[in-house]
Design a protein around this motif. Structure first.
Motif, mmCIF file in Angstrom:
data_model
loop_
_atom_site.group_PDB
_atom_site.id
_atom_site.type_symbol
_atom_site.label_atom_id
_atom_site.label_comp_id
_atom_site.label_asym_id
_atom_site.label_seq_id
_atom_site.Cartn_x
_atom_site.Cartn_y
_atom_site.Cartn_z
ATOM 1 N N VAL A 46 42.845 45.386 37.029
ATOM 2 C CA VAL A 46 41.504 45.414 37.607
ATOM 3 C C VAL A 46 40.661 44.428 36.816
ATOM 4 N N LEU A 47 40.021 43.481 37.533
ATOM 5 C CA LEU A 47 39.211 42.442 36.908
ATOM 6 C C LEU A 47 37.782 42.531 37.427
ATOM 7 N N ASP A 48 36.805 42.192 36.561
ATOM 8 C CA ASP A 48 35.425 42.135 37.026
ATOM 9 C C ASP A 48 35.098 40.717 37.469
ATOM 10 N N LEU B 88 38.186 43.396 41.347
ATOM 11 C CA LEU B 88 39.412 43.016 42.034
ATOM 12 C C LEU B 88 40.570 43.847 41.509
ATOM 13 N N LEU B 89 41.244 44.524 42.420
ATOM 14 C CA LEU B 89 42.483 45.225 42.099
ATOM 15 C C LEU B 89 43.641 44.347 42.549
ATOM 16 N N THR B 90 44.555 44.044 41.651
ATOM 17 C CA THR B 90 45.726 43.245 41.999
ATOM 18 C C THR B 90 46.978 43.952 41.498
ATOM 19 N N ILE B 91 47.946 44.129 42.396
ATOM 20 C CA ILE B 91 49.202 44.813 42.063
ATOM 21 C C ILE B 91 50.348 43.855 42.355
ATOM 22 N N THR B 92 51.195 43.619 41.332
ATOM 23 C CA THR B 92 52.321 42.706 41.446
ATOM 24 C C THR B 92 53.627 43.475 41.264
ATOM 25 N N THR C 182 56.008 39.756 44.454
ATOM 26 C CA THR C 182 55.038 39.798 45.538
ATOM 27 C C THR C 182 53.778 40.448 45.001
ATOM 28 N N ARG C 183 52.633 40.128 45.611
ATOM 29 C CA ARG C 183 51.363 40.617 45.078
ATOM 30 C C ARG C 183 50.442 41.059 46.202
ATOM 31 N N ARG C 184 49.669 42.103 45.944
ATOM 32 C CA ARG C 184 48.653 42.580 46.866
ATOM 33 C C ARG C 184 47.327 42.680 46.128
ATOM 34 N N ASP C 185 46.244 42.193 46.782
ATOM 35 C CA ASP C 185 44.913 42.216 46.193
ATOM 36 C C ASP C 185 43.958 42.992 47.073
ATOM 37 N N LEU C 186 42.940 43.581 46.452
ATOM 38 C CA LEU C 186 41.928 44.319 47.190
ATOM 39 C C LEU C 186 40.650 44.312 46.372
ATOM 40 N N VAL C 187 39.525 44.033 47.018
ATOM 41 C CA VAL C 187 38.212 44.036 46.364
ATOM 42 C C VAL C 187 37.518 45.362 46.657
#
Length: 483
Positions: free
Chosen positions: A418-420, A461-465, A474-479
């Motif tokens: 999780v990034l700001d 930002l939530l990013t899961i790899t 593979t990666r999925r992102d969600l704000v």
């Protein structure tokens, strides 16, 4: 037909047979379609709205008063009233160019490029083309727009059209003739500045004594029909949707399960009230082909809520083959007596083509152990369409990871961050999904709690790899946002 609402984004519309309720209207679908789009745009407040009609025109006399021509003319007169009240400008473009339709009538070309066996006399062709041009010019003139007709430089004129539509003045005045006679009142605007051309509405229709006939009374689209086409007033019933591919439907085929969450927002009721929401779903594939509309009536009991607004979710489960889709949902609230429409874009992947792939991200909360909702069998959390949360909420993020091919699945390394907005790392977690976690669909579930507690207001930002040995990932992102 293409419509825009200034500052609010573009809105493409599809014509629908349900809007054409008589044989007369079916014979000239441009007229009821224009009326339906103007009805929707009229619901957008405090903005100038623009319609661009690309057509060689419609062969009707706008002064007609009987039979089918009279019916179509009345729809157009009502459309002019609507457009004038709602600041809707209808620009017309004849793509045939200079004498294009007239020449076509005299020398029509049949399919296969062969000349037709019979032609139309020049005088008759000129008169027929003029009726169509008059329709385009009168429609533009009555709505403070311009018409590009019988011109050879259509492309240049289109550029001027968009330049003209980009700015305007809004001037109002009080009429001295308030008689409710339904007659047309001419308006002329002049300016003293030399070299300036003023384009304004040519006038307006006065109201009729005792009110005017409604669209339903004269055979046009009623509220139910508008709901079935998804062309209801966009601001009437606030809606929000999240459509997510959540995994393979079975172990043998390529079809995937899709979770659809439709959120309906209503004024908070005083005490418990009975509600029935009717949801109409239309699915468009990558080529724009529409499915048959699917309708569902859902009875609910709404409880009183604190604050001014109450929200509830409607769940739907779809099974679709790989491809790109657009989902259109129209909802009608019996309690609120309003309808609204919302759209969602969706991509369904072929989970077996890649060595490693993942479903979309679903956000939700832990529900009861025994769930009976439509998504209970495919999503372990109660999903939400919300993306803004309070710091004290317990929100889970869920997805499924898939390994393609035919060899036995192996372990997968999962990294969640999780990034700001400054790219500062709020969460950095790494876990391993063992090979035993993958079921017969070659998929395994993964979930993680959002670290909402203590986060400052703002977006994250939530990013899961997901990664496998050998470098595949593979990666999925969600704000999401924190209030």
């Amino acid at each position: 037909l293409y419509g825009t609402s200034g500052g609010g984004g573009d809105m493409p519309f599809r014509s629908s047979p349900v809007l054409m309720r008589s044989q007369c209207q079916r014979s000239q679908p441009t007229v009821p379609t224009l009326d339906a789009i103007a009805t929707r745009l009229a619901a957008v407040p405090n903005r100038r709205k623009t319609l661009v009609l690309v057509s060689v025109g419609v062969p009707i006399e706008l002064g007609a008063g009987r039979d089918c021509p009279g019916e179509l003319a009345e729809i157009m007169r009502d459309l002019f009233r609507k457009a004038q009240r709602a600041n809707i400008n209808i620009y017309s473009i004849d793509p045939a160019g200079y004498r294009g339709y007239e020449d076509y009538l005299q020398n029509p070309i049949r399919r296969g490029g062969r000349p037709a066996e019979s032609t139309m006399p020049q005088a008759v062709a000129r008169a027929a083309a003029k009726v169509r041009r008059d329709f385009l010019e009168i429609t533009a003139n009555h709505t403070a727009a311009s018409a590009i007709v019988n011109r050879g430089d259509v492309e240049f004129e289109v550029d001027k059209l968009f330049e003209e539509a980009s700015a305007y003045y809004l001037v109002g005045y009080q009429t001295s003739n308030g008689a409710p006679d339904g007659k047309f009142r001419k308006v002329e605007v002049k300016v003293k500045r030399p070299g300036v051309t003023v384009r304004s509405r040519s006038g307006f229709y006065a109201p009729k004594e005792g009110g005017r006939a409604t669209t339903d009374q004269r055979g046009g689209p009623n509220s139910v029909d508008m709901g079935l086409t998804g062309m209801t007033m966009p601001a009437s019933l606030p809606l929000r949707v999240a459509a997510t591919t959540v995994g393979r439907a079975n172990a043998t085929g390529k079809d995937a399960d899709v979770a659809v969450v439709l959120t309906v927002r209503l004024p908070a009721p005083r005490g418990a009230v009975a509600e029935t929401v009717t949801v109409v779903r239309t699915l468009y594939d990558g080529q724009g082909r529409a499915s048959a509309p699917m309708s569902e009536k859902i009875p609910l009991t709404l409880q009183s809520a604190t604050g001014d607004e109450l929200r509830y979710d409607v769940f739907q489960r779809l099974t679709l083959p790989p491809g790109r889709y657009e989902i259109r949902l129209n909802a009608t609230s019996a309690y609120f007596d309003r309808s609204g429409s919302v759209y969602a874009d969706l991509e369904v992947p072929d989970f077996m083509r890649q060595a490693i792939s993942a479903s979309g991200l679903v956000l939700g909360i832990r529900g009861p152990a025994a769930r009976d909702d439509a998504l209970a069998a495919i999503v372990p959390v109660v999903p939400t369409s919300a993306r803004t949360f309070e710091p004290n909420e317990n929100i889970m993020a869920f997805l499924r990871v898939y390994q393609g091919g035919t060899s036995m699945p192996g372990p997968v390394t999962m990294t969640a961050k999780v990034l700001d907005v400054a790219d500062a790392v709020i969460l950095d977690s790494t876990t391993t999904l063992p090979a035993t976690a993958f079921d017969t669909t070659r998929g395994a579930p993964f979930e993680i709690a959002l670290p909402l507690a203590g986060l400052k207001t703002g977006p994250y930002l939530l990013t899961i790899t997901a990664a496998i040995p050998g470098g595949g990932s593979t990666r999925r992102d969600l704000v999401f946002r924190v209030r």
